[in-house]
Design a protein around this motif. Structure first.
Motif, PDB file in Angstrom:
ATOM      1  N   GLU A  10       3.116   2.174  -7.387  1.00  0.00           N
ATOM      2  CA  GLU A  10       4.216   2.457  -6.461  1.00  0.00           C
ATOM      3  C   GLU A  10       3.709   2.273  -5.034  1.00  0.00           C
ATOM      4  O   GLU A  10       2.633   2.764  -4.695  1.00  0.00           O
ATOM      5  CB  GLU A  10       4.694   3.896  -6.672  1.00  0.00           C
ATOM      6  CG  GLU A  10       5.684   4.424  -5.685  1.00  0.00           C
ATOM      7  CD  GLU A  10       6.989   3.676  -5.682  1.00  0.00           C
ATOM      8  OE1 GLU A  10       7.292   3.049  -4.647  1.00  0.00           O
ATOM      9  OE2 GLU A  10       7.690   3.706  -6.706  1.00  0.00           O
ATOM     10  N   GLY A  38       0.927  -4.782  -6.893  1.00  0.00           N
ATOM     11  CA  GLY A  38       0.861  -5.368  -8.226  1.00  0.00           C
ATOM     12  C   GLY A  38      -0.468  -6.020  -8.542  1.00  0.00           C
ATOM     13  O   GLY A  38      -0.995  -5.877  -9.653  1.00  0.00           O
ATOM     14  N   LEU A  60       5.922   2.176 -13.313  1.00  0.00           N
ATOM     15  CA  LEU A  60       5.802   0.912 -12.598  1.00  0.00           C
ATOM     16  C   LEU A  60       7.057   0.605 -11.793  1.00  0.00           C
ATOM     17  O   LEU A  60       8.161   0.619 -12.339  1.00  0.00           O
ATOM     18  CB  LEU A  60       5.549  -0.192 -13.635  1.00  0.00           C
ATOM     19  CG  LEU A  60       5.344  -1.620 -13.198  1.00  0.00           C
ATOM     20  CD1 LEU A  60       4.135  -1.756 -12.284  1.00  0.00           C
ATOM     21  CD2 LEU A  60       5.167  -2.507 -14.435  1.00  0.00           C
ATOM     22  N   ASP A  61       6.877   0.328 -10.516  1.00  0.00           N
ATOM     23  CA  ASP A  61       7.989  -0.085  -9.660  1.00  0.00           C
ATOM     24  C   ASP A  61       8.213  -1.582  -9.835  1.00  0.00           C
ATOM     25  O   ASP A  61       7.269  -2.327 -10.103  1.00  0.00           O
ATOM     26  CB  ASP A  61       7.668   0.246  -8.200  1.00  0.00           C
ATOM     27  CG  ASP A  61       8.850   0.104  -7.266  1.00  0.00           C
ATOM     28  OD1 ASP A  61       9.988  -0.080  -7.737  1.00  0.00           O
ATOM     29  OD2 ASP A  61       8.630   0.159  -6.043  1.00  0.00           O
ATOM     30  N   VAL A  62       9.436  -2.055  -9.694  1.00  0.00           N
ATOM     31  CA  VAL A  62       9.738  -3.487  -9.782  1.00  0.00           C
ATOM     32  C   VAL A  62       9.292  -4.201  -8.510  1.00  0.00           C
ATOM     33  O   VAL A  62       8.637  -5.242  -8.562  1.00  0.00           O
ATOM     34  CB  VAL A  62      11.250  -3.732 -10.016  1.00  0.00           C
ATOM     35  CG1 VAL A  62      11.608  -5.194  -9.812  1.00  0.00           C
ATOM     36  CG2 VAL A  62      11.651  -3.296 -11.416  1.00  0.00           C
ATOM     37  N   LEU A  64       7.044  -4.655  -5.703  1.00  0.00           N
ATOM     38  CA  LEU A  64       5.703  -4.339  -5.228  1.00  0.00           C
ATOM     39  C   LEU A  64       5.167  -5.474  -4.381  1.00  0.00           C
ATOM     40  O   LEU A  64       5.528  -6.629  -4.586  1.00  0.00           O
ATOM     41  CB  LEU A  64       4.752  -4.148  -6.423  1.00  0.00           C
ATOM     42  CG  LEU A  64       5.024  -2.973  -7.349  1.00  0.00           C
ATOM     43  CD1 LEU A  64       4.206  -3.115  -8.622  1.00  0.00           C
ATOM     44  CD2 LEU A  64       4.694  -1.665  -6.636  1.00  0.00           C
ATOM     45  N   SER A  68       4.831  -8.792  -8.408  1.00  0.00           N
ATOM     46  CA  SER A  68       5.958  -7.925  -8.770  1.00  0.00           C
ATOM     47  C   SER A  68       5.636  -7.033  -9.974  1.00  0.00           C
ATOM     48  O   SER A  68       4.727  -7.312 -10.761  1.00  0.00           O
ATOM     49  CB  SER A  68       7.191  -8.772  -9.093  1.00  0.00           C
ATOM     50  OG  SER A  68       7.066  -9.360 -10.375  1.00  0.00           O
ATOM     51  N   GLY A  69       6.432  -5.990 -10.120  1.00  0.00           N
ATOM     52  CA  GLY A  69       6.318  -5.129 -11.291  1.00  0.00           C
ATOM     53  C   GLY A  69       6.548  -5.895 -12.580  1.00  0.00           C
ATOM     54  O   GLY A  69       5.940  -5.598 -13.605  1.00  0.00           O
ATOM     55  N   MET A  89       9.644   1.431 -16.207  1.00  0.00           N
ATOM     56  CA  MET A  89      10.036   0.899 -14.905  1.00  0.00           C
ATOM     57  C   MET A  89      10.768   2.028 -14.196  1.00  0.00           C
ATOM     58  O   MET A  89      11.777   2.538 -14.697  1.00  0.00           O
ATOM     59  CB  MET A  89      10.964  -0.308 -15.036  1.00  0.00           C
ATOM     60  CG  MET A  89      10.267  -1.593 -15.356  1.00  0.00           C
ATOM     61  SD  MET A  89       9.166  -2.104 -14.035  1.00  0.00           S
ATOM     62  CE  MET A  89       8.892  -3.780 -14.529  1.00  0.00           C
ATOM     63  N   THR A  91      12.266   2.538 -10.593  1.00  0.00           N
ATOM     64  CA  THR A  91      12.526   1.684  -9.443  1.00  0.00           C
ATOM     65  C   THR A  91      13.868   1.984  -8.796  1.00  0.00           C
ATOM     66  O   THR A  91      14.742   2.593  -9.418  1.00  0.00           O
ATOM     67  CB  THR A  91      12.457   0.202  -9.895  1.00  0.00           C
ATOM     68  OG1 THR A  91      12.662  -0.648  -8.786  1.00  0.00           O
ATOM     69  CG2 THR A  91      13.475  -0.098 -10.980  1.00  0.00           C
ATOM     70  N   SER A 102      13.095  -6.777 -17.590  1.00  0.00           N
ATOM     71  CA  SER A 102      12.151  -5.726 -17.989  1.00  0.00           C
ATOM     72  C   SER A 102      12.163  -5.532 -19.509  1.00  0.00           C
ATOM     73  O   SER A 102      11.096  -5.475 -20.143  1.00  0.00           O
ATOM     74  CB  SER A 102      12.488  -4.407 -17.296  1.00  0.00           C
ATOM     75  OG  SER A 102      12.309  -4.518 -15.904  1.00  0.00           O
TER      76      SER A 102
END
Length: 140
Positions: A10, A38, A60-62, A64, A68-69, A89, A91, A102
């Motif tokens: 994050e 990431g 995990l954030d998308v 980043l 990317s996530g 995820m 986000t 995802s």
């Protein structure tokens, strides 16, 4: 109470603080490792030599920096050593495209972060309760 190693990927300082506080308040014994981009997350996994250091759960954030996530998720789920780790995820994106991508890449669940602080804290507490106290996750 079991100890759970959580990897939080994050980049938002406020969300890092709220997530850490929510786990602490829910009295879930855990170690939270925070990674803010990431590429650094992939480097973290690539550097793991000790089985005990592999996280039990990844948040995990998308969106980043550097990678990317979605790219991090693909790395985890395409790696034999890590693919059984539950990945959530977590986000701000509620984009149908992000949700579909995802799940196509085998995320275990997709949660859109609540905007309200109290609702965010409740969501994190529920994540902890479900993924740590209710379900069985693989032992490394």
């Amino acid at each position: 109470m079991k100890t759970i190693n959580i990897l939080l990927v994050e980049d938002n300082e406020g969300d890092i603080l709220l997530t850490s506080e929510a786990f602490e308040e829910s009295k879930i014994a855990n170690k939270i490792t925070v990674i803010k981009d990431g590429k650094e997350a992939v480097n973290f996994f690539e550097a793991l030599n000790n089985k005990a250091d592999i996280p039990h759960l990844v948040l995990l954030d998308v969106n980043l920096p550097k990678m990317s996530g979605h790219e991090v998720l693909m790395y985890i789920k395409n790696n034999e050593r890590f693919k059984s780790i539950p990945v959530i995820m977590l986000t701000t994106s509620s984009s149908e495209k992000d949700i579909l991508l995802s799940y196509r890449n085998h995320v275990n669940c997709y949660i859109t972060k609540p905007i309200d602080v109290a609702d965010f804290m409740k969501a994190i507490t529920k994540i902890g309760d479900f993924w740590i106290n209710i379900v069985s996750i693989p032992v490394k």
